[in-house]
Design a protein around this motif. Structure first.
Motif, mmCIF file in Angstrom:
data_model
loop_
_atom_site.group_PDB
_atom_site.id
_atom_site.type_symbol
_atom_site.label_atom_id
_atom_site.label_comp_id
_atom_site.label_asym_id
_atom_site.label_seq_id
_atom_site.Cartn_x
_atom_site.Cartn_y
_atom_site.Cartn_z
ATOM 1 N N GLU A 79 0.852 -1.182 0.000
ATOM 2 C CA GLU A 79 0.000 0.000 0.000
ATOM 3 C C GLU A 79 0.896 1.243 0.000
ATOM 4 O OE1 GLU A 79 -2.299 -0.645 3.571
ATOM 5 O OE2 GLU A 79 -2.831 -2.676 2.902
ATOM 6 N N PRO A 80 1.450 1.601 -1.180
ATOM 7 C CA PRO A 80 2.398 2.713 -1.253
ATOM 8 C C PRO A 80 1.776 4.030 -0.811
ATOM 9 C CG PRO A 80 2.231 1.544 -3.364
ATOM 10 C CD PRO A 80 1.159 1.012 -2.469
ATOM 11 N N PRO A 81 2.502 4.887 -0.152
ATOM 12 C CA PRO A 81 3.806 4.676 0.473
ATOM 13 C C PRO A 81 3.677 4.443 1.981
ATOM 14 C CG PRO A 81 3.402 7.022 0.349
ATOM 15 C CD PRO A 81 2.160 6.320 -0.159
ATOM 16 N N GLN A 82 2.707 3.624 2.391
ATOM 17 C CA GLN A 82 2.446 3.485 3.822
ATOM 18 C C GLN A 82 2.713 2.106 4.401
ATOM 19 O OE1 GLN A 82 -1.575 4.701 3.402
ATOM 20 N NE2 GLN A 82 -1.127 6.824 3.904
ATOM 21 N N ARG A 83 2.478 1.043 3.648
ATOM 22 C CA ARG A 83 2.567 -0.288 4.255
ATOM 23 C C ARG A 83 3.058 -1.318 3.246
ATOM 24 N NH1 ARG A 83 -1.639 -4.545 4.917
ATOM 25 N NH2 ARG A 83 -0.847 -5.957 6.514
ATOM 26 N N LEU A 84 4.052 -2.084 3.689
ATOM 27 C CA LEU A 84 4.555 -3.217 2.927
ATOM 28 C C LEU A 84 4.623 -4.394 3.883
ATOM 29 C CD1 LEU A 84 5.824 -4.351 0.298
ATOM 30 C CD2 LEU A 84 8.061 -3.632 1.214
ATOM 31 N N ALA A 85 3.965 -5.494 3.540
ATOM 32 C CA ALA A 85 3.992 -6.707 4.356
ATOM 33 C C ALA A 85 4.596 -7.830 3.518
ATOM 34 C CB ALA A 85 2.586 -7.076 4.823
ATOM 35 N N LEU A 86 5.563 -8.521 4.118
ATOM 36 C CA LEU A 86 6.307 -9.570 3.425
ATOM 37 C C LEU A 86 6.385 -10.805 4.306
ATOM 38 C CD1 LEU A 86 9.311 -7.218 2.620
ATOM 39 C CD2 LEU A 86 7.608 -7.955 0.951
ATOM 40 N N SER A 87 6.575 -11.954 3.679
ATOM 41 C CA SER A 87 6.817 -13.165 4.457
ATOM 42 C C SER A 87 7.752 -14.081 3.681
ATOM 43 C CB SER A 87 5.503 -13.894 4.782
ATOM 44 O OG SER A 87 4.802 -14.231 3.610
ATOM 45 N N THR A 88 8.513 -14.860 4.440
ATOM 46 C CA THR A 88 9.416 -15.841 3.864
ATOM 47 C C THR A 88 9.539 -16.998 4.840
ATOM 48 O OG1 THR A 88 11.584 -16.161 2.821
ATOM 49 C CG2 THR A 88 11.532 -14.810 4.818
ATOM 50 N N THR A 89 9.909 -18.152 4.328
ATOM 51 C CA THR A 89 10.091 -19.330 5.168
ATOM 52 C C THR A 89 11.487 -19.872 4.945
ATOM 53 O OG1 THR A 89 7.733 -19.832 5.030
ATOM 54 C CG2 THR A 89 9.177 -21.613 5.728
ATOM 55 N N ASP A 90 12.168 -20.178 6.050
ATOM 56 C CA ASP A 90 13.486 -20.806 5.973
ATOM 57 C C ASP A 90 13.580 -21.873 7.055
ATOM 58 O OD1 ASP A 90 14.036 -19.486 8.382
ATOM 59 O OD2 ASP A 90 15.390 -18.031 7.480
ATOM 60 N N GLU A 91 14.791 -22.367 7.303
ATOM 61 C CA GLU A 91 14.968 -23.422 8.304
ATOM 62 C C GLU A 91 14.568 -22.987 9.715
ATOM 63 O OE1 GLU A 91 18.649 -21.099 7.814
ATOM 64 O OE2 GLU A 91 17.520 -22.263 6.366
ATOM 65 N N SER A 92 14.491 -21.678 9.957
ATOM 66 C CA SER A 92 14.083 -21.156 11.271
ATOM 67 C C SER A 92 12.573 -20.997 11.392
ATOM 68 C CB SER A 92 14.752 -19.810 11.534
ATOM 69 O OG SER A 92 16.145 -19.942 11.551
ATOM 70 N N GLY A 93 11.848 -21.173 10.295
ATOM 71 C CA GLY A 93 10.397 -21.013 10.320
ATOM 72 C C GLY A 93 9.948 -19.923 9.366
ATOM 73 N N THR A 94 8.759 -19.404 9.623
ATOM 74 C CA THR A 94 8.198 -18.346 8.774
ATOM 75 C C THR A 94 8.472 -16.989 9.411
ATOM 76 O OG1 THR A 94 6.479 -19.812 7.941
ATOM 77 C CG2 THR A 94 6.070 -17.453 7.750
#
Length: 166
Positions: A79-94
């Motif tokens: 939601e430029p330029p107010q909010r960016l939400a990201l996610s990723t998963t690795d060996e430590s979890g999400t």
């Protein structure tokens, strides 16, 4: 001058939110560009490639980590330029992250939030994000880059002390 930890920990219904804040003497649009444009993220975190659309996945290089690994990162909201939400998963979890920008009086505040399911790794996670956000400040201001050795393990006790005692 040694960096000082700024993180705060807030309990939520599903875990905790680790929140770190930085203020820039710049417009929200300029700070937004620093956290979303690949050539600018390359200066403080790493470049990314792909089609950056909500629900899409991009490849991000962690340029300042050992062996500069690439990872897939999902764009959960943009939601430029107010909010960016990201996610990723690795060996430590999400890892679920949000960058929230608000502008007032010629300055922009960036609230970086990591939504944690567990506080187990906060002693490592907190110093890492302090370092990366100070890298962002240095890249944005053109000031010297910080040294990770000033963050970890020096800040670990601060972050582990944030965990509420039950």
């Amino acid at each position: 001058m040694s960096p000082h930890p700024t993180g705060e920990l807030f309990r939520t219904g599903t875990g905790s939110d680790l929140v770190l804040t930085r203020t820039f003497r710049a417009s929200a649009e300029d700070v937004w560009a620093s956290v979303t444009e690949s050539d600018r993220t390359a200066r403080w975190f790493g470049p990314w490639e792909g089609d950056a659309v909500p629900g899409g996945t991009i490849k991000v290089q962690m340029a300042f980590e050992e062996q500069a690994p690439w990872m897939d990162m999902r764009i959960d909201a943009c939601e430029p330029p107010q909010r960016l939400a990201l996610s990723t998963t690795d060996e430590s979890g999400t890892w679920r992250l949000e960058l929230l920008l608000s502008e007032a009086g010629g300055s922009t505040q960036l609230r970086f939030v990591q939504h944690l399911d567990s506080d187990d790794q906060i002693g490592e996670i907190g110093p890492g994000w302090e370092y990366y956000l100070d890298m962002l400040v240095a890249a944005h201001n053109g000031s010297p880059k910080p040294d990770f050795n000033d963050y970890y393990p020096a800040m670990k006790p601060y972050f582990t002390a944030l965990i509420p005692r039950t």
